[in-house]
Design a protein around this motif. Structure first.
Motif, short mmCIF file in Angstrom:
data_model
loop_
_atom_site.label_atom_id
_atom_site.label_comp_id
_atom_site.label_asym_id
_atom_site.label_seq_id
_atom_site.Cartn_x
_atom_site.Cartn_y
_atom_site.Cartn_z
N UNK A 283 44.90 -47.74 191.71
CA UNK A 283 43.90 -46.97 192.42
C UNK A 283 43.64 -47.49 193.83
N UNK A 354 35.66 -56.54 190.10
CA UNK A 354 36.06 -56.79 188.71
C UNK A 354 37.50 -57.27 188.61
N UNK A 355 38.36 -56.70 189.45
CA UNK A 355 39.76 -57.14 189.47
C UNK A 355 39.86 -58.60 189.87
N UNK A 358 38.57 -60.84 186.92
CA UNK A 358 39.53 -60.98 185.82
C UNK A 358 40.72 -61.83 186.24
N UNK B 67 44.08 -45.23 184.42
CA UNK B 67 44.05 -46.46 185.21
C UNK B 67 42.63 -46.79 185.67
N UNK B 68 41.85 -45.76 186.02
CA UNK B 68 40.49 -46.04 186.52
C UNK B 68 39.61 -46.67 185.45
N UNK B 71 40.89 -50.31 185.15
CA UNK B 71 40.81 -51.11 186.39
C UNK B 71 39.37 -51.28 186.87
N UNK B 72 38.51 -50.29 186.59
CA UNK B 72 37.12 -50.44 187.04
C UNK B 72 36.44 -51.61 186.32
N UNK B 73 37.00 -51.99 185.16
CA UNK B 73 36.46 -53.14 184.42
C UNK B 73 37.22 -54.42 184.77
N UNK B 74 38.13 -54.30 185.68
CA UNK B 74 38.93 -55.47 186.06
C UNK B 74 40.08 -55.73 185.10
N UNK B 75 40.35 -54.78 184.20
CA UNK B 75 41.41 -54.97 183.21
C UNK B 75 42.77 -54.54 183.74
#
Lengths: 427, 416
Positions: A283, A354-355, A358, B67-68, B71-75
């Motif tokens: 994204x 958050x990225x 992590x 993906x959002x 990815x928004x959770x950092x995963x």
């Protein structure tokens, strides 16, 4: 703000100047050693490029009390892993073993720091010259896009700037290394006073302090202050250039690069944040648009290369056959103009944060990578636990900060490099 | 050092997990025992292509949403295809494990396979294929297995062939999904700061149907033969692999085979590394490898060197082969490689993804999660005679396969 990970460390110096950092973590029965010498390709001169990297190889060629090959053998027979790396700023050696073998790795590193010179021979030097010539041909000259970094640096810095040559060096320089070059280099840069020893993982503190003193305390030091040895000449960066060349590759590759000079720690964090915003995930702005929506490129990456004297911010993209470098360049620049004008939105901010969080925690789960990070931050900022501080800086970034930093660094004086597929190379 | 819990649920899903309270993250994998070797020649690459297509959207989520949400959770979500398995996996912070579980479950049960996405993705995969072809280090491994397993599905490259990739249809993907994935149980494996019972409840919540058991493999009949392939590519170095097929996961002799590979070429104190790189300085990268499948392994020695040194490197390798056929390894050397392998296994335990993959492979190949202690005991009982026996079979050069990538261009040779 809560710290992501509790990093309690001890830092002190031996009498000979060796800096020691101890970080205890008993999660797994593993201990890691990370020994960083304050020397890299930046300390070389033209005509002798590649000497720091060559030296990294030579450190595995034996010492007064260890025959050639024994360093590998002793480590391997206890199931340990080891390696070394050289960058433009520093050279480091590391070993990871199960906790009961800590003394062995302290011995191995102290042995080559203290007793390297007596075992040096011309034969060993010639042997490693041959190995490195093969390494260069394999990892650079024959890799797809393998010379891109070398060519970009040669273009963006003047010949007297220490970042203008590649860490591995030029073939003719590598072939010229002599026994005198090697001795001089060792005596100047491999003194305990020019190194930091970091031990991380499962160990007993008091016992380890004694062992470090036992193995490293007696190694003589030149006590030379080399911190400011390299002087970067005035006006040694070049901007607003365009350079093209051909390589044996399938797709065209475009790189746009900006010099990042005299940035603060906070600005580096914000530039890193902008990398995440642009290409840090599916994204990311450029990734989503150019890779997934328009499908003009097969890959795109924004990276900040922070180094001691200056950094580079590079955006690189591999372009599909139907499209051209000019339109991709315009798309990248347009996205940067938007960030310079309006910054980013709330969702992007939360995702990037958050990225980062992590990524930070995952990188801290292995003791070797944790030690690498701690020693690197100690080298650049004289403080091992900078990751927690960086995280706090990340959390405090505002949209105004992003707009300010983007406007400061992303001007129109960037350099442009295009690699074209060689005609007929893959037919 | 084995805390894995295994539960077979009523819907036939098998769930394996281990709790590591000292980490803050997790690694969660959904495995299917199907891969390239289960493909026909006409559909070579479909497993890998299918893996890509599962990220393109479901009946509940667009590709963007997949993906959002993570990815928004950092995963982080990813997947890989091998010749025998497809695995979809996620990593992230422990508190986000349910969202990752839910999204992957949706991906593997409800894919859309839109025509426009298939067209787009075929270009992405062809780019990936071109990257492999550009890079001799990648290309040579595909070519080696192509020659070694000629005529068998195992010879096919995971990525497939360009003419096949660009013609994949929606119907083919639907058939692959219905026959190989949708009604077959996934093996779900997790490692990290997670709770086994909670994961079981998620597996019951997100997989309702009674699924078929895991696909069981059959043995391949293989004979080594002496073959040489030379691939022409404009490069200054020569790349080479020499080796043969050997014992797979289903043969206990795979453990001494790994030890032997280690003795000859794995790691910086191995025989060929010391001889060819450290003594003669004529190669930078040189190592042996064992790439194992259910019923066969690829054993080989990989190196690159200059063209003028190629014959010398091959002669030196041949000498090392002969030494291992003629003379038993010493107890000391065998002990060294045993400790090296045991240490590598222990050090690999730091990473949750490594632990997850190890447990999944163990269950898929042996029907149980073999503990680290048991693996160490299996290594410890190998003796010098077993190494000698395998050396005689493996290093008999009459049936060796050799692949070389080099340039025939005079200009390139002159530059080198």
């Amino acid at each position: 703000m809560v710290e992501l990970l509790k990093i309690n460390y001890d830092k002190y110096k031996l009498n000979n100047g060796l800096e020691v950092i101890l970080y205890q973590d008993k999660s797994n029965p593993i201990v890691a050693l990370d020994l960083l010498y304050n020397v890299g390709s930046r300390n070389e001169k033209r005509g002798k490029t590649g000497l720091a990297h060559f030296f990294e190889h030579m450190m595995f060629q034996g010492s007064a009390n260890l025959e050639k090959g024994m360093h590998f053998k002793l480590l391997n027979q206890v199931g340990g892993v080891l390696n070394a790396s050289t960058s433009s700023d520093y050279t480091k050696y590391w070993e990871t073993v199960t906790s009961n073998y800590l003394e062995l790795i302290l011995f191995l590193e102290s042995e080559r720091m203290g007793n390297f010179i007596p075992a040096l021979t011309q034969e060993k030097i010639q042997n490693q010259i041959d190995v490195i010539v093969n390494e260069r041909l394999e990892n650079y000259d024959n890799q797809p896009y393998g010379l891109s970094s070398e060519k970009l640096h040669a273009m963006m810095f003047t010949e007297d700037h220490p970042y203008s040559w590649p860490t591995i060096g030029y073939i003719n320089d590598i072939k010229s290394f002599s026994i005198e070059d090697t001795k001089d280099f060792f005596q100047k840069y491999y003194s305990p006073s020019n190194a930091t020893l970091l031990i991380g993982g499962d160990f007993e503190k008091e016992k380890t302090i004694k062992l470090i003193e036992k193995y490293f305390g007696e190694i003589p030091s030149n006590q030379e202050d080399l911190k400011n040895e390299v002087l970067v000449p005035e006006n040694s960066t070049k901007s607003k250039l365009k350079f093209e060349y051909e390589d044996k590759v399938e797709l065209q590759k475009l790189s746009l690069a900006w010099h990042i000079i005299k940035s603060t720690e906070e600005e580096d964090v914000i530039l890193d944040f902008i990398c995440l915003i642009l290409t840090g995930s599916k994204n990311g702005r450029l990734t989503k648009k150019i890779i997934y929506q328009e499908e003009k490129c097969s890959s795109i990456d924004a990276t900040l290369y922070s180094r001691k004297y200056s950094g580079l911010f590079i955006v690189s993209a591999k372009i599909r056959h139907e499209f051209n470098a000019e339109e991709i360049k315009n798309e990248i620049l347009t996205e940067l103009v938007i960030i310079k004008k309006s910054g980013i939105d709330e969702d992007e901010f939360i995702r990037a944060l958050n990225n980062y969080k992590t990524g930070f925690l995952l990188s801290m789960e292995g003791i070797s990578s944790l030690c690498t990070n701690l020693n690197r931050f100690n080298f650049y900022f004289n403080e091992p636990d900078l990751l927690n501080k960086f995280y706090k800086t990340y959390c405090g970034i505002t949209n105004d900060d992003i707009i300010r930093v983007a406007n400061k660094f992303f001007d129109d004086s960037f350099c442009e490099m295009i690699i074209h597929p060689m005609r007929g190379a893959n037919e | 050092m084995n805390n894995f819990k295994i539960t077979k649920l009523q819907n036939n899903v098998t769930l394996i997990s281990e709790n590591l309270p000292y980490v803050q993250s997790f690694s969660l994998g959904f495995w299917f025992n199907v891969g390239t070797r289960d493909e026909s020649f006409e559909e070579n690459g479909i497993s890998h292509f299918y893996e890509h297509m599962l990220f393109k959207g479901t009946i509940n989520r667009s590709s963007k949403k997949i993906s959002e949400e993570i990815e928004s959770l950092g995963g982080y979500l990813n997947a890989f295809t091998s010749k025998e398995q497809i695995c979809f996996y996620g990593r992230g912070l422990a508190k986000n494990v349910e969202k990752t579980f839910e999204v992957i479950s949706d991906m593997i049960q409800n894919p859309l396979f839109k025509e426009t996405d298939i067209k787009k993705e075929s270009r992405v995969v062809i780019d990936e294929l071109n990257d492999i072809n550009d890079n001799p280090e990648d290309l040579i491994f595909d070519k080696f297995e192509e020659v070694l397993y000629k005529g068998k599905s195992l010879a096919q490259p995971i990525i497939g062939r360009e003419e096949v990739i660009k013609n994949f249809s929606r119907q083919q993907l639907i058939e692959f999904h219905e026959n190989k994935i949708k009604f077959n149980q996934p093996l779900i494996v997790a490692s990290g700061n997670i709770d086994h019972d909670f994961l079981c409840s998620l597996a019951e919540k997100y997989f309702k149907k009674n699924l078929n058991p895991l696909h069981v493999r059959e043995n391949l009949i293989l004979n080594n033969s002496s073959t040489e392939l030379i691939v022409d590519k404009e490069i200054q170095q020569v790349y080479c692999i020499v080796g043969k097929a050997s014992y797979g996961y289903n043969d206990e002799r795979r453990i001494p085979l790994n030890l032997l590979s280690n003795i000859i070429g794995d790691g910086s104190s191995s025989r060929i590394f010391q001889q060819i790189r450290e003594k003669h300085g004529i190669a930078y990268q040189i190592n042996s490898f064992v790439n194992s499948y259910y019923d066969t392994s690829v054993f080989g020695i990989y190196f690159s060197t200059s063209e003028k040194q190629l014959d010398k490197v091959l002669r030196l390798i041949s000498t090392e082969f002969k030494k291992l056929i003629d003379t038993n390894v010493s107890k000391k050397e065998l002990m060294r490689v045993k400790e090296y392998i045991k240490g590598s296994i222990t050090l690999g335990l730091e990473n949750t993804t490594n632990r997850m993959i190890r447990a999944a492979n163990s269950y898929l190949y042996f029907g149980r999660v073999i503990s680290i202690d048991e693996i160490i005991s299996q290594i410890d009982i190998v003796n010098e005679e077993q190494i000698q026996q395998i050396s005689s079979e493996l290093f008999d050069e009459k049936n060796m396969t050799k692949v070389i990538i080099k340039s025939n261009s005079k200009l390139i040779k002159k530059a080198a």
